[in-house]
Design an enzyme around this catalytic site. Structure first.
Site, PDB file in Angstrom:
ATOM      1  N   HIS A  25       0.843  -1.204   0.000  1.00  6.59           N
ATOM      2  CA  HIS A  25       0.000   0.000   0.000  1.00  6.59           C
ATOM      3  C   HIS A  25       0.875   1.250   0.000  1.00  6.59           C
ATOM      4  CE1 HIS A  25      -3.170  -2.526   2.303  1.00  6.59           C
ATOM      5  NE2 HIS A  25      -3.625  -2.360   1.068  1.00  6.59           N
ATOM      6  N   SER A 135      -3.215  -7.362   3.349  1.00  6.46           N
ATOM      7  CA  SER A 135      -3.545  -7.103   4.749  1.00  6.46           C
ATOM      8  C   SER A 135      -4.039  -8.370   5.436  1.00  6.46           C
ATOM      9  CB  SER A 135      -4.615  -6.009   4.851  1.00  6.46           C
ATOM     10  OG  SER A 135      -4.108  -4.789   4.390  1.00  6.46           O
TER      11      SER A 135
END
Length: 161
Positions: A25, A135
């Site tokens: 990210h 994640s």
């Protein structure tokens, strides 16, 4: 005398759940920060889902992880992303894609966002070293006591330890 017209501020949004933010990210956010004057990292809040971190905690972790990027800010949001874009005068969505499956998922969404409110989407291929990081995998590794430091910014690693 003619006045020189200043170019408009180029704003982009990088939406996601960021539960937690990963180095993948952060790579996409950093690349967006190099292309746009302002980047808003929009943490989507789904009231029907319980994440590892609250929305406020995710915003804090993003802010700490992006402290060296002065043109990046993070907020929570609910509702349609295109409405946030219109409210904030943001014309571009930047999303990272790791695989062809990600592209298949993102492409119709990009078309719908363009159709709904005229918001363009840029799909940024992940750097190869982050293409396998997600994640959910980070949460799973951390949940079993594994070392996540190679995959997340330091503030996240500290919180998950």
């Amino acid at each position: 005398m003619d006045q020189v017209q200043k170019p408009a501020v180029r704003r982009a949004v990088c939406p996601g759940s960021y539960d937690p933010i990963t180095l993948g990210h952060l790579d996409v956010i950093t690349r967006a920060a190099g292309l746009f004057d302002e980047v808003l990292v929009a943490v989507g809040i789904n009231p029907d889902k319980r994440g590892r971190f609250t929305g406020a905690e995710r915003v804090q972790l993003i802010t700490e992880s992006c402290r060296e990027l002065p043109n990046v800010a993070a907020i929570e949001f609910t509702g349609l992303l295109v409405d946030l874009c219109v409210d904030r005068e943001i014309g571009t969505i930047v999303k990272g894609v790791r695989t062809a499956a990600d592209s298949t998922y993102e492409f119709p969404m990009a078309q719908m966002n363009r159709r709904l409110k005229g918001i363009d989407t840029i799909l940024v291929p992940s750097a190869p070293e982050w293409s396998f990081v997600s994640s959910s995998l980070v949460r799973e590794i951390a949940g079993h006591g594994g070392d996540v430091t190679p995959f997340v910014p330091q503030p996240v690693a500290e919180r998950l330890a």
